[in-house]
Design a protein around this motif. Structure first.
Motif, PDB file in Angstrom:
ATOM      1  N   GLU A   1      59.049 -10.578  83.121  1.00  0.00           N
ATOM      2  CA  GLU A   1      60.065 -10.778  84.255  1.00  0.00           C
ATOM      3  C   GLU A   1      60.539  -9.481  84.052  1.00  0.00           C
ATOM      4  O   GLU A   1      61.976  -9.907  83.748  1.00  0.00           O
ATOM      5  CB  GLU A   1      60.260 -11.729  84.907  1.00  0.00           C
ATOM      6  CG  GLU A   1      58.960 -13.341  84.925  1.00  0.00           C
ATOM      7  CD  GLU A   1      60.259 -14.507  85.423  1.00  0.00           C
ATOM      8  OE1 GLU A   1      60.480 -14.198  87.033  1.00  0.00           O
ATOM      9  OE2 GLU A   1      59.804 -15.375  84.609  1.00  0.00           O
TER      10      GLU A   1
ATOM     11  N   GLU B   1      71.007 -11.426  84.487  1.00  0.00           N
ATOM     12  CA  GLU B   1      70.685 -13.227  84.733  1.00  0.00           C
ATOM     13  C   GLU B   1      70.278 -13.393  83.702  1.00  0.00           C
ATOM     14  O   GLU B   1      70.914 -12.430  82.648  1.00  0.00           O
ATOM     15  CB  GLU B   1      69.457 -12.239  85.055  1.00  0.00           C
ATOM     16  CG  GLU B   1      68.964 -12.234  86.266  1.00  0.00           C
ATOM     17  CD  GLU B   1      68.486 -12.503  87.326  1.00  0.00           C
ATOM     18  OE1 GLU B   1      68.433 -14.069  86.829  1.00  0.00           O
ATOM     19  OE2 GLU B   1      67.772 -12.495  88.394  1.00  0.00           O
TER      20      GLU B   1
ATOM     21  N   VAL C   1      69.868 -15.834  81.630  1.00  0.00           N
ATOM     22  CA  VAL C   1      68.422 -15.691  80.110  1.00  0.00           C
ATOM     23  C   VAL C   1      68.192 -17.406  79.643  1.00  0.00           C
ATOM     24  O   VAL C   1      69.198 -17.683  78.378  1.00  0.00           O
ATOM     25  CB  VAL C   1      67.256 -15.370  79.257  1.00  0.00           C
ATOM     26  CG1 VAL C   1      66.231 -15.156  79.054  1.00  0.00           C
ATOM     27  CG2 VAL C   1      68.107 -14.308  80.078  1.00  0.00           C
ATOM     28  N   GLU C   2      66.912 -18.430  80.200  1.00  0.00           N
ATOM     29  CA  GLU C   2      67.379 -19.173  79.222  1.00  0.00           C
ATOM     30  C   GLU C   2      66.038 -19.961  78.511  1.00  0.00           C
ATOM     31  O   GLU C   2      64.926 -19.563  78.747  1.00  0.00           O
ATOM     32  CB  GLU C   2      67.318 -21.058  79.676  1.00  0.00           C
ATOM     33  CG  GLU C   2      67.093 -22.129  79.195  1.00  0.00           C
ATOM     34  CD  GLU C   2      66.625 -23.158  80.863  1.00  0.00           C
ATOM     35  OE1 GLU C   2      68.813 -23.155  80.823  1.00  0.00           O
ATOM     36  OE2 GLU C   2      66.538 -24.087  80.979  1.00  0.00           O
ATOM     37  N   PHE C   3      65.785 -19.768  76.825  1.00  0.00           N
ATOM     38  CA  PHE C   3      64.840 -20.292  76.462  1.00  0.00           C
ATOM     39  C   PHE C   3      65.335 -21.169  75.357  1.00  0.00           C
ATOM     40  O   PHE C   3      66.675 -21.566  74.235  1.00  0.00           O
ATOM     41  CB  PHE C   3      63.897 -18.811  75.302  1.00  0.00           C
ATOM     42  CG  PHE C   3      65.758 -18.336  74.437  1.00  0.00           C
ATOM     43  CD1 PHE C   3      65.510 -18.372  73.382  1.00  0.00           C
ATOM     44  CD2 PHE C   3      66.930 -17.634  75.101  1.00  0.00           C
ATOM     45  CE1 PHE C   3      67.152 -17.656  72.557  1.00  0.00           C
ATOM     46  CE2 PHE C   3      67.681 -17.134  74.570  1.00  0.00           C
ATOM     47  CZ  PHE C   3      67.523 -17.165  73.300  1.00  0.00           C
ATOM     48  N   LYS C   4      64.271 -21.650  74.564  1.00  0.00           N
ATOM     49  CA  LYS C   4      64.075 -22.398  73.911  1.00  0.00           C
ATOM     50  C   LYS C   4      63.781 -22.017  72.570  1.00  0.00           C
ATOM     51  O   LYS C   4      62.699 -20.890  72.098  1.00  0.00           O
ATOM     52  CB  LYS C   4      63.255 -23.980  73.700  1.00  0.00           C
ATOM     53  CG  LYS C   4      63.725 -24.475  74.867  1.00  0.00           C
ATOM     54  CD  LYS C   4      62.817 -25.903  75.390  1.00  0.00           C
ATOM     55  CE  LYS C   4      63.778 -26.609  77.055  1.00  0.00           C
ATOM     56  NZ  LYS C   4      63.049 -28.236  76.181  1.00  0.00           N
TER      57      LYS C   4
ATOM     58  N   ASN D   1      59.497 -20.877  76.860  1.00  0.00           N
ATOM     59  CA  ASN D   1      60.155 -22.060  77.853  1.00  0.00           C
ATOM     60  C   ASN D   1      60.678 -20.543  78.197  1.00  0.00           C
ATOM     61  O   ASN D   1      62.611 -21.137  78.315  1.00  0.00           O
ATOM     62  CB  ASN D   1      60.889 -22.806  77.783  1.00  0.00           C
ATOM     63  CG  ASN D   1      59.932 -23.797  77.555  1.00  0.00           C
ATOM     64  OD1 ASN D   1      58.343 -23.539  76.995  1.00  0.00           O
ATOM     65  ND2 ASN D   1      60.185 -25.648  76.817  1.00  0.00           N
ATOM     66  N   VAL D   2      61.007 -19.203  78.081  1.00  0.00           N
ATOM     67  CA  VAL D   2      61.705 -18.259  78.876  1.00  0.00           C
ATOM     68  C   VAL D   2      62.321 -18.602  80.143  1.00  0.00           C
ATOM     69  O   VAL D   2      60.627 -18.404  80.996  1.00  0.00           O
ATOM     70  CB  VAL D   2      61.257 -16.565  78.614  1.00  0.00           C
ATOM     71  CG1 VAL D   2      62.743 -16.158  78.852  1.00  0.00           C
ATOM     72  CG2 VAL D   2      61.363 -17.177  76.488  1.00  0.00           C
ATOM     73  N   LYS D   3      63.232 -18.328  80.797  1.00  0.00           N
ATOM     74  CA  LYS D   3      63.736 -19.010  82.404  1.00  0.00           C
ATOM     75  C   LYS D   3      64.888 -17.508  82.279  1.00  0.00           C
ATOM     76  O   LYS D   3      65.387 -17.737  82.579  1.00  0.00           O
ATOM     77  CB  LYS D   3      63.516 -20.522  82.536  1.00  0.00           C
ATOM     78  CG  LYS D   3      62.489 -21.225  82.667  1.00  0.00           C
ATOM     79  CD  LYS D   3      62.456 -22.526  82.798  1.00  0.00           C
ATOM     80  CE  LYS D   3      61.614 -23.300  82.447  1.00  0.00           C
ATOM     81  NZ  LYS D   3      62.030 -24.782  82.196  1.00  0.00           N
ATOM     82  N   LEU D   4      64.520 -17.036  83.596  1.00  0.00           N
ATOM     83  CA  LEU D   4      65.084 -15.900  84.166  1.00  0.00           C
ATOM     84  C   LEU D   4      66.496 -17.486  85.362  1.00  0.00           C
ATOM     85  O   LEU D   4      65.586 -18.028  86.334  1.00  0.00           O
ATOM     86  CB  LEU D   4      64.561 -15.502  85.250  1.00  0.00           C
ATOM     87  CG  LEU D   4      64.465 -14.397  84.035  1.00  0.00           C
ATOM     88  CD1 LEU D   4      64.370 -13.149  85.133  1.00  0.00           C
ATOM     89  CD2 LEU D   4      65.588 -13.572  82.896  1.00  0.00           C
ATOM     90  N   LYS D   5      67.752 -17.541  84.936  1.00  0.00           N
ATOM     91  CA  LYS D   5      68.558 -18.765  85.760  1.00  0.00           C
ATOM     92  C   LYS D   5      69.552 -18.200  86.721  1.00  0.00           C
ATOM     93  O   LYS D   5      70.006 -18.388  87.191  1.00  0.00           O
ATOM     94  CB  LYS D   5      68.789 -19.160  85.180  1.00  0.00           C
ATOM     95  CG  LYS D   5      68.192 -20.118  83.813  1.00  0.00           C
ATOM     96  CD  LYS D   5      67.684 -21.113  84.385  1.00  0.00           C
ATOM     97  CE  LYS D   5      68.201 -22.759  84.425  1.00  0.00           C
ATOM     98  NZ  LYS D   5      67.214 -23.738  84.906  1.00  0.00           N
TER      99      LYS D   5
ATOM    100  N   ILE E   1      60.670 -11.428  76.945  1.00  0.00           N
ATOM    101  CA  ILE E   1      60.782 -11.320  78.562  1.00  0.00           C
ATOM    102  C   ILE E   1      59.375 -10.532  79.153  1.00  0.00           C
ATOM    103  O   ILE E   1      59.395  -9.716  78.526  1.00  0.00           O
ATOM    104  CB  ILE E   1      62.370 -11.619  79.297  1.00  0.00           C
ATOM    105  CG1 ILE E   1      62.909 -12.208  77.606  1.00  0.00           C
ATOM    106  CG2 ILE E   1      61.973 -11.087  80.083  1.00  0.00           C
ATOM    107  CD1 ILE E   1      64.470 -12.066  78.605  1.00  0.00           C
TER     108      ILE E   1
END
Length: 133
Positions: free
Chosen positions: A39, A73, A75-78, A60-64, A37
């Motif tokens: 951010e 938060e 955390v979405e990732f693949k 593809n790590v994203k804070l959702k 991560i």
């Protein structure tokens, strides 16, 4: 993945202010883990971490945003996985047929103390991985 509650860790510099956080960083380095991560999440701190032992395994790590009234938060990732195929068939490794004696001999030929001298854990891993592959 999880909430590790070490707000004093600077992941960019791999430093920490408190003894417990420094021990946590040492544990991560000793086990060749990477924190993916990038951010900060809560008030500039990264408390929720995704740790991996392979550089290109998680992407593809994203804070959702937060879920409900939580102050964490989502955390979405693949998990990225390459599949090797040979002529349309899926290939798998058969470790029962491996020559571990040869493997040990080849790794034993490398002067590891000189090759890894002065390197931090992550750089040492990259040298080892390059030699291994």
């Amino acid at each position: 993945m999880g909430d590790f509650n070490h707000p004093d860790i600077c992941w960019r510099d791999n430093t920490a202010g408190h003894k417990q956080s420094r021990r946590f960083l040492e544990c991560i380095d000793d086990n060749f883990l990477l924190q993916v991560i990038k951010e900060p999440m809560r008030r500039g701190a990264m408390l929720d971490l995704v740790l991996t032992n392979k550089e290109r395994l998680v992407g593809n790590v994203k804070l959702k945003g937060s879920l409900g009234c939580s102050d964490h938060e989502m955390v979405e990732f693949k998990i990225l996985r390459a599949v090797r195929r040979t002529h349309g068939k899926l290939t798998t490794l058969d470790f029962r047929r491996a020559d571990f004696g040869l493997f040990r001999d080849l790794l034993g030929r490398m002067p590891w103390d000189k090759a890894l001298e002065g390197r931090v854990a992550q750089d040492s891993w990259l040298v080892f991985e390059d030699h291994l592959l």
